[in-house]
Design an enzyme around this catalytic site. Structure first.
Site, mmCIF file in Angstrom:
data_model
loop_
_atom_site.group_PDB
_atom_site.id
_atom_site.type_symbol
_atom_site.label_atom_id
_atom_site.label_comp_id
_atom_site.label_asym_id
_atom_site.label_seq_id
_atom_site.Cartn_x
_atom_site.Cartn_y
_atom_site.Cartn_z
ATOM 1 C CG MET A 234 -2.018 -0.882 1.155
ATOM 2 S SD MET A 234 -3.002 -1.076 0.147
ATOM 3 C CE MET A 234 -4.291 -1.780 0.168
ATOM 4 C CB CYS A 235 0.466 4.331 -1.500
ATOM 5 S SG CYS A 235 1.043 3.305 -3.136
#
Length: 268
Positions: free
Chosen positions: A1-2
């Site tokens: 994920m970012c």
């Protein structure tokens, strides 16, 4: 994920403090080492910085963190690649022109099987995030008038965000410079700072600031992030399906829609 970072303020404000905290998560205190980008609105223009290198060690990120660019609206993204190669074309935030304004978009999540609708906007890179952004822009252009009001835009954006969230994790920031739209599927937090201002300390770096010395009594500055950036302030934690439309540091519309629950990117 970012991870995402956004700012909405009623007066031009620099992002140095929050940006410094976020960059540490890009390869130092966090795993988001696959590139980063930031967009600062200046009137109708946008000042953009992108780098596919880890932002914790990026010379460009170090330069930006010391550069007091003042903006009323800013969007930042640090990437942990899941879909798409690690290169400059795939670094967020992405930007496109619509109705004479630059629109800027950043996404946290995965929609690995997403297929956009046909339209004039096409992706340059090979991420699902940019495909989603192009789809969103195509649908806005095809279904709304040029002079659509912010609340009309918010209704359409919320409907589209809910549709995207049915296909995967969709946390996003979107702006045309006048407002900032935020939508949460899994993680997002926000804080609004106003008088009386006080001190704050970053969670990811040994850095503190006394906002009382940096602001005026009329300033309103809101920061939105994937997770709280400071350890000594009370942040609002978004609920699943919660959206907010920000303008000049204030929430001008908000709501919550039903979206699936995800854990580690998998639908429950």
């Amino acid at each position: 994920m970012c991870e995402l970072l956004g700012m909405s303020a009623n007066t031009p404000t620099d992002l140095c403090f929050s940006f410094t905290g976020l960059t540490r998560r890009g390869g130092q205190t966090g795993p988001h080492k696959d590139g980063w980008g930031v967009a600062f609105y200046e009137g109708k223009g946008v000042r953009l910085f992108h780098d596919p290198e880890p932002c914790a060690t990026s010379a460009i990120a170090g330069f930006v963190s010391q550069l007091p660019i003042k903006s009323k609206t800013a969007i930042c993204h640090i990437r942990q690649a899941n879909v798409g190669s690690i290169n400059l074309a795939n670094t967020h935030p992405f930007t496109r022109e619509l109705w004479g304004r630059y629109w800027v978009f950043a996404h946290n999540g995965q929609l690995p099987h997403f297929v956009r609708h046909v339209g004039m906007y096409e992706a340059v890179g090979d991420t699902d995030s940019e495909e989603i952004f192009c789809d969103l822009m195509n649908q806005l252009r095809q279904n709304l008038p040029r002079d659509a009001m912010p609340l009309q835009l918010a209704a359409t954006l919320t409907r589209l965000a809910q549709e995207y969230a049915q296909q995967g994790v969709f946390n996003c920031l979107l702006s045309n410079g006048d407002w900032l739209f935020t939508f949460c599927t899994t993680k997002m937090a926000s804080i609004t700072r106003r008088a009386p201002f006080g001190p704050a300390r970053l969670t990811d770096a040994d850095v503190a600031v006394d906002f009382a010395a940096e602001t005026t009594p009329n300033d309103v500055v809101s920061v939105i992030a994937t997770e709280p950036l400071t350890s000594d302030e009370q942040w609002h934690i978004y609920q699943r399906g919660e959206w907010r439309l920000w303008q000049l540091g204030e929430v001008i519309a908000s709501g919550q829609v039903e979206v699936p629950e995800y854990h580690n990117g998998q639908r429950l």
